[in-house]
Design a protein around this motif. Structure first.
Motif, PDB file in Angstrom:
ATOM      1  N   GLY A  35       0.781  -1.223   0.000  1.00 30.94           N
ATOM      2  CA  GLY A  35       0.000   0.000   0.000  1.00 30.94           C
ATOM      3  C   GLY A  35       0.815   1.278   0.000  1.00 30.94           C
ATOM      4  N   CYS A  36       2.138   1.171  -0.206  1.00 36.24           N
ATOM      5  CA  CYS A  36       3.032   2.343  -0.111  1.00 36.24           C
ATOM      6  C   CYS A  36       2.844   3.064   1.224  1.00 36.24           C
ATOM      7  N   ILE A  37       2.538   2.332   2.267  1.00 34.41           N
ATOM      8  CA  ILE A  37       2.174   2.921   3.555  1.00 34.41           C
ATOM      9  C   ILE A  37       3.375   3.596   4.206  1.00 34.41           C
ATOM     10  N   ILE A  38       3.209   4.860   4.563  1.00 33.71           N
ATOM     11  CA  ILE A  38       4.209   5.569   5.374  1.00 33.71           C
ATOM     12  C   ILE A  38       3.940   5.219   6.829  1.00 33.71           C
ATOM     13  N   THR A  39       4.856   4.487   7.435  1.00 34.00           N
ATOM     14  CA  THR A  39       4.660   4.016   8.803  1.00 34.00           C
ATOM     15  C   THR A  39       5.198   4.998   9.838  1.00 34.00           C
ATOM     16  N   LYS A  40       6.268   5.730   9.469  1.00 37.59           N
ATOM     17  CA  LYS A  40       6.869   6.682  10.405  1.00 37.59           C
ATOM     18  C   LYS A  40       7.471   7.859   9.647  1.00 37.59           C
ATOM     19  N   LEU A  41       7.355   9.035  10.232  1.00 40.23           N
ATOM     20  CA  LEU A  41       8.106  10.210   9.822  1.00 40.23           C
ATOM     21  C   LEU A  41       8.623  10.838  11.103  1.00 40.23           C
ATOM     22  N   ILE A  42       9.919  10.710  11.320  1.00 40.90           N
ATOM     23  CA  ILE A  42      10.512  11.162  12.577  1.00 40.90           C
ATOM     24  C   ILE A  42      11.242  12.474  12.329  1.00 40.90           C
ATOM     25  N   VAL A  43      10.768  13.528  13.001  1.00 37.24           N
ATOM     26  CA  VAL A  43      11.311  14.865  12.780  1.00 37.24           C
ATOM     27  C   VAL A  43      11.547  15.548  14.119  1.00 37.24           C
ATOM     28  N   PRO A  44      12.439  16.555  14.166  1.00 42.34           N
ATOM     29  CA  PRO A  44      12.768  17.208  15.443  1.00 42.34           C
ATOM     30  C   PRO A  44      11.752  18.280  15.823  1.00 42.34           C
TER      31      PRO A  44
END
Length: 350
Positions: A35-44
């Motif tokens: 599904g092209c799933i974005i599981t995480k976007l880790i940003v400050p």
């Protein structure tokens, strides 16, 4: 930039992989070939603390059991199609109905629920993940064999570019978007009601009781739908406006953008200092404030509840096939479908 991959689970006996990219600033993108799933976007945040800012799960089983399209690419057609039916070139097509009497986000086995092929392209300042999928003629009731490519480009500028491309061997419908739920507080420490949103839009599309466009464009002036000077997400749930009440006290509406690819959308969490700028080639964005997120499951240890996230679904207006004055999502043989959306993460000083 660092790239890695690992097995995340299995679908029909085939492995599902999670790809993780980290840039030199410590920002991380993780996504699946399912599904092209974005599981995480880790940003400050403004203190330099890195945390996840999208809703997702740590197991494939949770995605399959609970996920309301967390982080997925949805299609062939994003949004609802009235009665799951449409006419195209004199032919009538019936699609599966997976939300009451209507077809939603490509149906129960749409692009969000299939395995994609992946090609990794590493460059000095960016890494690209090219996801490709061939949707056969008749899949989910749609005509035509469609070749789709979705490219995630993650770079050293803390930007995520998403390019959507498609071709077809006969006239069909295509309207793609990513369905990430953003929460800039980090690791779901708070809901999104105190997030501030800027939307460069003079009009939104009215919805009926089935959350389908009526075809009417309403002016935002003097309403809780006016985000041109920025306002808090909480203004919608607090509002007595019939359109806010209709969708479960909040927003689930298409907004027509005044301009494209010029910082037309900005989401900010003042407490953390995180900000997200969205630019798109699309004519509209569906703003969904998670009003109807079902309870009864956990999202990485946080109980599910309304207003835990906000979706910014860039696309052509939903159900456009039934409204000729909307920008259409008809893709003809020989045409190339291409759209682009940019997500840029920043930190605001106090």
């Amino acid at each position: 930039m660092k790239v890695s991959q690992e097995v995340f689970g299995q679908v029909d006996g085939k492995p599902v992989h999670q790809f993780t990219i980290e840039n030199e600033h410590g920002m991380v993108l993780s996504c699946l070939d399912y599904g092209c799933i974005i599981t995480k976007l880790i940003v400050p945040d403004r203190k330099g603390i890195f945390e996840n800012v999208v809703l997702g799960f740590d197991t494939l089983e949770e995605y399959q059991k609970y996920s309301p399209y967390f982080g997925a690419v949805v299609g062939r057609v994003a949004g609802r199609i009235a009665n799951g039916a449409f006419e195209l070139d004199g032919e009538n097509y019936q699609l599966p109905k997976n939300e009451k009497n209507n077809h939603l986000h490509g149906g129960p086995h749409g692009f969000s629920h299939v395995l994609w092929d992946v090609n990794i392209i590493e460059e000095q300042e960016s890494v690209s993940l090219e996801f490709t999928y061939r949707s056969p003629d008749g899949e989910a009731g749609y005509p035509g064999t469609v070749d789709v490519k979705v490219t995630y480009i993650f770079n050293e500028k803390n930007e995520l570019h998403i390019h959507y491309d498609a071709t077809t061997d006969q006239t069909t419908l295509v309207n793609l978007t990513n369905h990430s739920y953003f929460n800039l507080s980090g690791n779901l420490k708070r809901d999104v009601l105190n997030h501030t949103l800027f939307l460069d839009s003079d009009q939104f599309i009215e919805l009926n009781d089935e959350l389908l466009p009526t075809g009417q464009r309403l002016n935002v002036e003097g309403t809780p739908f006016d985000f041109r000077a920025s306002r808090k997400i909480a203004d919608g749930p607090k509002s007595s406006h019939p359109q806010n009440q209709l969708v479960g006290k909040g927003y689930d509406h298409p907004f027509l953008l005044n301009k494209q690819q010029s910082e037309e959308i900005k989401l900010t969490d003042e407490a953390s200092g995180r900000a997200l700028i969205v630019e798109t080639s699309e004519p509209s964005v569906v703003l969904y404030t998670c009003n109807q997120l079902e309870e009864g499951f956990d999202i990485r240890g946080v109980p599910s509840r309304p207003y835990l996230g906000v979706c910014l679904e860039t696309q052509s207006p939903p159900d456009s096939i039934h409204h000729s004055h909307f920008q259409q999502c008809i893709l003809e043989k020989g045409q190339d479908y291409h759209t682009h959306t940019l997500f840029k993460f920043m930190v605001k000083d106090e």
